[in-house]
Design an enzyme around this catalytic site. Sequence first.
Site, PDB file in Angstrom:
ATOM      1  NE  ARG A   1     -86.388 -12.044 -23.258  1.00  0.00           N
ATOM      2  CZ  ARG A   1     -85.795 -10.893 -23.219  1.00  0.00           C
ATOM      3  NH1 ARG A   1     -86.674  -9.942 -23.034  1.00  0.00           N
ATOM      4  NH2 ARG A   1     -84.953 -10.583 -24.099  1.00  0.00           N
TER       5      ARG A   1
ATOM      6  CG  LEU B   1     -96.642  -7.620 -21.499  1.00  0.00           C
ATOM      7  CD1 LEU B   1     -97.702  -7.975 -22.611  1.00  0.00           C
ATOM      8  CD2 LEU B   1     -96.458  -9.032 -20.607  1.00  0.00           C
ATOM      9  CG  ASP B   2     -89.624  -8.020 -21.315  1.00  0.00           C
ATOM     10  OD1 ASP B   2     -89.519  -7.576 -20.091  1.00  0.00           O
ATOM     11  OD2 ASP B   2     -89.068  -9.461 -21.096  1.00  0.00           O
ATOM     12  NE  ARG B   3     -88.229  -1.176 -27.136  1.00  0.00           N
ATOM     13  CZ  ARG B   3     -88.813  -0.054 -27.373  1.00  0.00           C
ATOM     14  NH1 ARG B   3     -89.416   0.255 -28.564  1.00  0.00           N
ATOM     15  NH2 ARG B   3     -88.231   0.936 -26.735  1.00  0.00           N
TER      16      ARG B   3
END
Length: 306
Positions: free
Chosen positions: A238, A137-139
């Site tokens: 996103r 997962l993205d930060r």
Amino acid sequence: MNKNNRILKFTIDDDDKKIVRKFLVQHKFSSSQLHNLKNKGGLIFVNHKQRHFDFKMKPGDVILIIMNEEEPSDLIAPMYGPVDVIYEDSYLLVVNKPHGIASLPAKAKSGKTMANLVKGYLLSKKENSTIHLVTRLDRNTSGLMVFAKTSYAHSLLDRILHTEDFQKFYLAMVYGQVEPESGLIDLPIGIDPDVFYMRNIDHEKGKASQTVYETVEKFSTGSLLKLKLLTGRTHQIRVHLTAIGHPIIGDDMYSGKVDSRIDRQALHCYRLNIVHPVTKQLLKLQAPLPADMVMLKSVLRGEKNG
């Protein structure tokens, strides 16, 4: 011994391959796993007698495979801190990642990541601490992340990652009201030519990318969406939501604006449906909506204080 995730046990069926090597290939052992099993201390027993790859088995035989020890990478140092475990067995570990922490160390950056914390967690349990990241997962995205405990489990999970046997669901809060209320976003994603760490819609060089969305709740200035990933591109949700004119609230990288109501993109991997690659049991795993997204939802509903 049953806690040891290096031990695999099978009973030979009529339609199984009977030569040990062919049986292992049939059961999705990779060539590197076969090499390590043979040359790095792995063991094979058939009916409690040690055997080699060329041994011929018969239906009803029990084969016990003891995988070789895996050498953990020095690139990921163990770190200790809270790990929110949602599911764990001998093959996989599913954790609920908080926002603000990366999945893996970047080449140039040190600091705490989920990989470091999971390595520390596994070491504290005296388990194999080799990190096998299945999903990342993205930060600043929160939610469910999957780690495999062995290379064999990793290869089994990789095979089903983008199939109906491994379904990933997200919740996102976006600007505006999406029309139609549900649908499929099917737009190819490539690397932004101007900013290497961003992604964009690229009809010439982009990779096929599909996201299914459904409106769960509408607000006067936004919407709560449920999303299902059919592919796994970097920043996929996103980029796709930005492309249809409804960027995620708080995603300043793609919306181009800072939002005072939340200090990260309002995106959370809340559910995984995984057909366990070994037991074939359907795992339905969930992570509750984190506090900052609960608060944002309350604000969007027009309430003062959650």
